[in-house]
Design a protein around this motif. Structure first.
Motif, PDB file in Angstrom:
ATOM      1  N   ARG A  62       0.871  -1.181   0.000  1.00  0.00           N
ATOM      2  CA  ARG A  62       0.000   0.000   0.000  1.00  0.00           C
ATOM      3  C   ARG A  62       0.901   1.221   0.000  1.00  0.00           C
ATOM      4  O   ARG A  62       1.874   1.296   0.755  1.00  0.00           O
ATOM      5  CB  ARG A  62      -0.928   0.010   1.223  1.00  0.00           C
ATOM      6  CG  ARG A  62      -0.238   0.114   2.548  1.00  0.00           C
ATOM      7  CD  ARG A  62      -1.213  -0.097   3.708  1.00  0.00           C
ATOM      8  NE  ARG A  62      -1.585   1.144   4.343  1.00  0.00           N
ATOM      9  CZ  ARG A  62      -1.017   1.614   5.469  1.00  0.00           C
ATOM     10  NH1 ARG A  62      -0.067   0.941   6.073  1.00  0.00           N
ATOM     11  NH2 ARG A  62      -1.410   2.746   5.985  1.00  0.00           N
ATOM     12  N   VAL A  74      -4.553   6.194   1.477  1.00  0.00           N
ATOM     13  CA  VAL A  74      -3.951   5.296   0.491  1.00  0.00           C
ATOM     14  C   VAL A  74      -4.047   5.919  -0.896  1.00  0.00           C
ATOM     15  O   VAL A  74      -5.144   6.246  -1.365  1.00  0.00           O
ATOM     16  CB  VAL A  74      -4.643   3.924   0.499  1.00  0.00           C
ATOM     17  CG1 VAL A  74      -4.172   3.087  -0.680  1.00  0.00           C
ATOM     18  CG2 VAL A  74      -4.346   3.195   1.805  1.00  0.00           C
ATOM     19  N   TYR A  76      -2.494   4.379  -3.687  1.00  0.00           N
ATOM     20  CA  TYR A  76      -2.801   3.212  -4.522  1.00  0.00           C
ATOM     21  C   TYR A  76      -2.233   1.944  -3.898  1.00  0.00           C
ATOM     22  O   TYR A  76      -1.421   2.011  -2.974  1.00  0.00           O
ATOM     23  CB  TYR A  76      -2.279   3.374  -5.956  1.00  0.00           C
ATOM     24  CG  TYR A  76      -0.783   3.494  -6.096  1.00  0.00           C
ATOM     25  CD1 TYR A  76       0.006   2.384  -6.387  1.00  0.00           C
ATOM     26  CD2 TYR A  76      -0.136   4.722  -5.962  1.00  0.00           C
ATOM     27  CE1 TYR A  76       1.385   2.490  -6.534  1.00  0.00           C
ATOM     28  CE2 TYR A  76       1.243   4.839  -6.107  1.00  0.00           C
ATOM     29  CZ  TYR A  76       1.989   3.716  -6.394  1.00  0.00           C
ATOM     30  OH  TYR A  76       3.353   3.828  -6.542  1.00  0.00           O
ATOM     31  N   TYR A 179      -8.486   4.083   0.933  1.00  0.00           N
ATOM     32  CA  TYR A 179      -8.357   4.304  -0.513  1.00  0.00           C
ATOM     33  C   TYR A 179      -9.543   5.108  -1.041  1.00  0.00           C
ATOM     34  O   TYR A 179      -9.381   5.987  -1.892  1.00  0.00           O
ATOM     35  CB  TYR A 179      -8.270   2.958  -1.238  1.00  0.00           C
ATOM     36  CG  TYR A 179      -8.167   3.068  -2.741  1.00  0.00           C
ATOM     37  CD1 TYR A 179      -6.937   3.158  -3.368  1.00  0.00           C
ATOM     38  CD2 TYR A 179      -9.311   3.085  -3.536  1.00  0.00           C
ATOM     39  CE1 TYR A 179      -6.838   3.260  -4.748  1.00  0.00           C
ATOM     40  CE2 TYR A 179      -9.226   3.192  -4.914  1.00  0.00           C
ATOM     41  CZ  TYR A 179      -7.990   3.280  -5.510  1.00  0.00           C
ATOM     42  OH  TYR A 179      -7.905   3.391  -6.883  1.00  0.00           O
TER      43      TYR A 179
END
Lengths: 196, 196
Positions: A62, A74, A76, A179
DNA sequence: AAAAACCCTTAACCTACATCAACGAAAATT
DNA sequence: AATTTTCGTTGATGTAGGTTAAGGGTTTTT
């Protein structure tokens, strides 16, 4: 799997994108070194110079940013055959604004800025490869950005599941929330709603 | 200013970033064509293939996305010596997800994908230039994305003013709101608060 | 096997910003 | 100069997702 197999994986990845000679394959293989990471180990860390660019042979990372309030975001996930690094830090030798952490035991091929410059001189065709890769990354991030500003959390969640089916088996839910740009509590609530 | 001056502007921009010969300067100058745009004219439009990449000689463009609800989101503003285009569409010949509109009368140098490929073959050093430019764009967008998910509207506004002082004289306030990811009403209210 | 760390869920409450609506000023168009 | 369009402002109200707090389950560490 052994060293040669890992390096073949990278060479194959490259050969699928640009034309390279057997000789160049070898030069490329020699420029990268193998590193292994245990779950939770850091590939690079925010605040330190990121002097590596990594090709993920196996495992998952991560890549995230810790904001001024201490919250993690996050940027990606890097899976097999993806790249992980902080371009800005790698190219400028300034402290990185990102961290990368293994989500499971992982194997990567890494290169440092000096070796990469040498490699580019020896195999100029790679200028094109890295241009294409960076362009791809840019288009992906652009889509992600526009989705983030135009869609709500449910829509972003559905998009993620559509684009990366199986991600929920690979990544803990609170990382998925991160994310998506929401809190774990919100994702939990959201999923409960979606079941109706 | 005349045609030669415009092309010199581009050649100078390039020469500041990579080494090129006088011969290459000329090849580059010949590969691009000059286009002028009146205020409000579109450089390219969402839903159509974006077959141009533009170097802004003078003027300003807004590059934006219209979402499924019909709301516009400014991805970036392109000022003098910036590039405007939709990489994804330019490289894949698929319909663009973005539009670009002149915010004032503007002059650009444009190239199409075929000409660009030819140019790259004639001047391979440009592979490196466009890699560096794309890397730069990626790092800028990355910072913007992370700011968007980690900071509130006031913080994003302050950051914009700090990074682009004078932008408020150049761009109408509702476009700035769109760039910040909020509604014009919210920006107006916010600025009122900040005056206290 | 026990302890500690991590992860997910639920609930009550809060806030930043969106939405809707209306108004006047400025700028572009006729 | 008149008309239309665009732009910025203000107010009332709504809501997605944040915040805080707490409990229970699961995994990791010792």
């Amino acid at each position: 799997m052994n060293e040669t197999a890992y390096k073949n994986q990278l060479a194959d990845y490259i050969a699928q994108r640009i034309d390279i000679t057997p000789k160049e394959r070898e030069i490329i293989a020699n420029a990268y070194s193998i590193k292994t990471f245990k779950k939770k180990q850091f590939l690079f860390e925010q605040g330190h110079i990121c002097d590596i660019e990594a090709f993920v042979v196996s495992g998952t990372f991560r890549i995230f940013y810790v904001d001024t309030k201490g919250l993690e975001h996050v940027l990606y996930f890097a899976f097999k055959d993806w790249w992980a690094g902080d371009i800005a830090s790698f190219n400028s030798a300034e402290p990185s604004g990102l961290s990368a952490q293994a989500l499971e035991d992982s194997i990567v091929l890494v290169i440092d800025p000096t070796k990469k410059e040498e490699l580019l001189k020896q195999v100029p065709a790679l200028e094109r490869l890295f241009r294409l890769i960076t362009q791809k990354h840019l288009t992906v991030l652009q889509k992600r950005f526009l989705l983030t500003v135009s869609a709500n959390a449910v829509e972003r969640y559905n998009e993620l599941i559509k684009r990366s089916p199986g991600i929920e088996q690979l990544v803990p839910q609170h990382q998925i929330a991160s994310y998506l740009g929401i809190l774990p509590e919100s994702l939990s609530r959201m999923k409960k709603q979606l079941l109706k």
